[in-house]
Design a protein around this motif. Structure first.
Motif, mmCIF file in Angstrom:
data_model
loop_
_atom_site.group_PDB
_atom_site.id
_atom_site.type_symbol
_atom_site.label_atom_id
_atom_site.label_comp_id
_atom_site.label_asym_id
_atom_site.label_seq_id
_atom_site.Cartn_x
_atom_site.Cartn_y
_atom_site.Cartn_z
ATOM 1 N N PRO A 28 0.822 -1.220 0.000
ATOM 2 C CA PRO A 28 0.000 0.000 0.000
ATOM 3 C C PRO A 28 0.855 1.270 0.000
ATOM 4 C CG PRO A 28 -0.806 -1.538 1.661
ATOM 5 C CD PRO A 28 0.463 -2.110 1.102
ATOM 6 N N THR A 29 1.925 1.272 0.774
ATOM 7 C CA THR A 29 2.802 2.447 0.833
ATOM 8 C C THR A 29 3.477 2.684 -0.510
ATOM 9 O OG1 THR A 29 3.153 2.099 3.195
ATOM 10 C CG2 THR A 29 4.758 3.484 2.047
ATOM 11 N N GLU A 30 3.970 1.631 -1.149
ATOM 12 C CA GLU A 30 4.595 1.782 -2.478
ATOM 13 C C GLU A 30 3.595 2.347 -3.482
ATOM 14 O OE1 GLU A 30 7.923 -1.764 -2.708
ATOM 15 O OE2 GLU A 30 5.814 -2.311 -2.974
ATOM 16 N N ILE A 31 2.369 1.851 -3.440
ATOM 17 C CA ILE A 31 1.340 2.332 -4.369
ATOM 18 C C ILE A 31 1.061 3.809 -4.112
ATOM 19 C CG2 ILE A 31 -1.086 2.145 -5.030
ATOM 20 C CD1 ILE A 31 -0.837 -0.911 -4.379
ATOM 21 N N GLU A 32 0.872 4.181 -2.871
ATOM 22 C CA GLU A 32 0.553 5.575 -2.549
ATOM 23 C C GLU A 32 1.689 6.513 -2.941
ATOM 24 O OE1 GLU A 32 -2.504 4.584 1.091
ATOM 25 O OE2 GLU A 32 -0.378 4.852 1.531
ATOM 26 N N ARG A 33 2.913 6.112 -2.689
ATOM 27 C CA ARG A 33 4.053 6.948 -3.105
ATOM 28 C C ARG A 33 4.087 7.081 -4.618
ATOM 29 N NH1 ARG A 33 8.321 4.304 1.018
ATOM 30 N NH2 ARG A 33 7.768 5.539 2.840
ATOM 31 N N TRP A 34 3.851 5.969 -5.311
ATOM 32 C CA TRP A 34 3.844 5.988 -6.769
ATOM 33 C C TRP A 34 2.746 6.912 -7.295
ATOM 34 C CZ3 TRP A 34 5.971 5.866 -11.170
ATOM 35 C CH2 TRP A 34 5.201 5.745 -12.321
ATOM 36 N N LEU A 35 1.558 6.842 -6.702
ATOM 37 C CA LEU A 35 0.426 7.641 -7.174
ATOM 38 C C LEU A 35 0.678 9.142 -7.049
ATOM 39 C CD1 LEU A 35 -2.552 5.542 -5.753
ATOM 40 C CD2 LEU A 35 -1.747 5.643 -8.131
ATOM 41 N N ASP A 36 1.615 9.532 -6.195
ATOM 42 C CA ASP A 36 1.954 10.952 -6.018
ATOM 43 C C ASP A 36 2.929 11.474 -7.071
ATOM 44 O OD1 ASP A 36 0.314 11.392 -3.841
ATOM 45 O OD2 ASP A 36 1.876 10.943 -2.365
ATOM 46 N N THR A 37 3.419 10.607 -7.949
ATOM 47 C CA THR A 37 4.401 11.037 -8.941
ATOM 48 C C THR A 37 3.733 11.574 -10.208
ATOM 49 O OG1 THR A 37 4.577 8.892 -10.062
ATOM 50 C CG2 THR A 37 6.013 9.255 -8.127
ATOM 51 N N PRO A 38 4.424 12.462 -10.930
ATOM 52 C CA PRO A 38 3.883 12.954 -12.199
ATOM 53 C C PRO A 38 3.704 11.828 -13.226
ATOM 54 C CG PRO A 38 5.754 14.304 -11.490
ATOM 55 C CD PRO A 38 5.665 13.137 -10.557
ATOM 56 N N GLN A 39 4.594 10.828 -13.208
ATOM 57 C CA GLN A 39 4.495 9.719 -14.152
ATOM 58 C C GLN A 39 3.201 8.937 -13.929
ATOM 59 O OE1 GLN A 39 7.088 10.339 -12.164
ATOM 60 N NE2 GLN A 39 9.006 10.177 -13.294
ATOM 61 N N SER A 40 2.848 8.735 -12.684
ATOM 62 C CA SER A 40 1.610 8.025 -12.372
ATOM 63 C C SER A 40 0.406 8.810 -12.865
ATOM 64 C CB SER A 40 1.488 7.808 -10.864
ATOM 65 O OG SER A 40 0.183 7.384 -10.526
ATOM 66 N N GLN A 41 0.427 10.094 -12.608
ATOM 67 C CA GLN A 41 -0.717 10.924 -12.963
ATOM 68 C C GLN A 41 -0.853 11.113 -14.476
ATOM 69 O OE1 GLN A 41 -0.460 14.373 -10.381
ATOM 70 N NE2 GLN A 41 -0.168 13.039 -8.635
ATOM 71 N N ALA A 42 0.227 10.902 -15.222
ATOM 72 C CA ALA A 42 0.187 11.051 -16.681
ATOM 73 C C ALA A 42 -0.268 9.772 -17.381
ATOM 74 C CB ALA A 42 1.568 11.445 -17.204
ATOM 75 N N ALA A 43 -0.235 8.650 -16.678
ATOM 76 C CA ALA A 43 -0.571 7.359 -17.293
ATOM 77 C C ALA A 43 -2.060 7.075 -17.181
ATOM 78 C CB ALA A 43 0.219 6.247 -16.617
ATOM 79 N N GLY A 44 -2.575 6.365 -18.154
ATOM 80 C CA GLY A 44 -3.934 5.858 -18.073
ATOM 81 C C GLY A 44 -4.962 6.693 -18.788
ATOM 82 N N ASP A 45 -6.177 6.143 -18.821
ATOM 83 C CA ASP A 45 -7.311 6.738 -19.510
ATOM 84 C C ASP A 45 -8.001 7.748 -18.605
ATOM 85 O OD1 ASP A 45 -9.424 7.154 -21.344
ATOM 86 O OD2 ASP A 45 -10.635 5.658 -20.289
ATOM 87 N N LYS A 46 -8.124 8.973 -19.116
ATOM 88 C CA LYS A 46 -8.800 10.038 -18.377
ATOM 89 C C LYS A 46 -10.028 10.472 -19.150
ATOM 90 C CE LYS A 46 -4.535 11.715 -16.388
ATOM 91 N NZ LYS A 46 -3.594 12.804 -16.260
ATOM 92 N N SER A 47 -10.955 9.565 -19.359
ATOM 93 C CA SER A 47 -12.155 9.833 -20.157
ATOM 94 C C SER A 47 -12.904 11.069 -19.691
ATOM 95 C CB SER A 47 -13.091 8.628 -20.132
ATOM 96 O OG SER A 47 -12.464 7.515 -20.692
ATOM 97 N N GLY A 48 -13.014 11.253 -18.393
ATOM 98 C CA GLY A 48 -13.749 12.392 -17.861
ATOM 99 C C GLY A 48 -12.905 13.633 -17.710
ATOM 100 N N GLY A 49 -11.616 13.548 -18.062
ATOM 101 C CA GLY A 49 -10.733 14.694 -17.955
ATOM 102 C C GLY A 49 -10.095 14.853 -16.586
ATOM 103 N N GLY A 50 -10.509 14.072 -15.608
ATOM 104 C CA GLY A 50 -9.936 14.175 -14.268
ATOM 105 C C GLY A 50 -8.939 13.068 -14.006
ATOM 106 N N GLU A 51 -9.115 12.404 -12.892
ATOM 107 C CA GLU A 51 -8.230 11.313 -12.487
ATOM 108 C C GLU A 51 -8.439 10.106 -13.400
ATOM 109 O OE1 GLU A 51 -7.005 9.287 -8.292
ATOM 110 O OE2 GLU A 51 -9.148 9.534 -8.646
ATOM 111 N N SER A 52 -7.337 9.454 -13.763
ATOM 112 C CA SER A 52 -7.449 8.277 -14.619
ATOM 113 C C SER A 52 -8.084 7.120 -13.858
ATOM 114 C CB SER A 52 -6.079 7.849 -15.146
ATOM 115 O OG SER A 52 -5.323 7.231 -14.128
#
Length: 109
Positions: free
Chosen positions: A20-44
């Motif tokens: 859980p800690t590794e995931i949460e740290r990862w989710l705080d990175t710009p790379q994490s936030q840039a990856a994935g489908d953002k159909s609604g324009g917000g969080e992937s």
């Protein structure tokens, strides 16, 4: 725990190889936030899933809900499908890997 829940939990445990800690740290990175489908324009979708995965990992087995098990099935399916689509090039710093990590799986672990 029912037999199906044991199977779902075991498959989820194999698919999700980050804490859980590794995931949460990862989710705080710009790379994490840039990856994935953002159909609604917000969080992937994957980013939101990562937050949910960290919550599930912190729960005791007896506290898991039907919705948690449904999400665990979804995560396992996504990780398996995505791993099957591994690109042939170096993926260490790729959107493919970043997307998987949003879903709790680091292919380099």
């Amino acid at each position: 725990m029912a037999k199906d829940e044991h199977r779902v939990a075991a498959e989820f445990g194999e698919a999700v190889n980050m804490t859980p800690t590794e995931i949460e740290r990862w989710l705080d990175t710009p790379q994490s936030q840039a990856a994935g489908d953002k159909s609604g324009g917000g969080e992937s979708t994957g980013h939101a899933s990562g937050r949910r995965i960290a919550e599930i990992l912190r729960k005791k087995a007896g506290d898991l809900s039907e919705d948690d098990y449904a999400h665990m099935r979804k995560v396992t399916g996504y990780v398996h499908r995505h791993l099957a689509q591994r690109p042939s090039h170096d993926v260490r710093d790729s959107r493919w890997r970043h997307s998987l990590m949003n879903w709790g799986h680091d292919p380099f672990k």
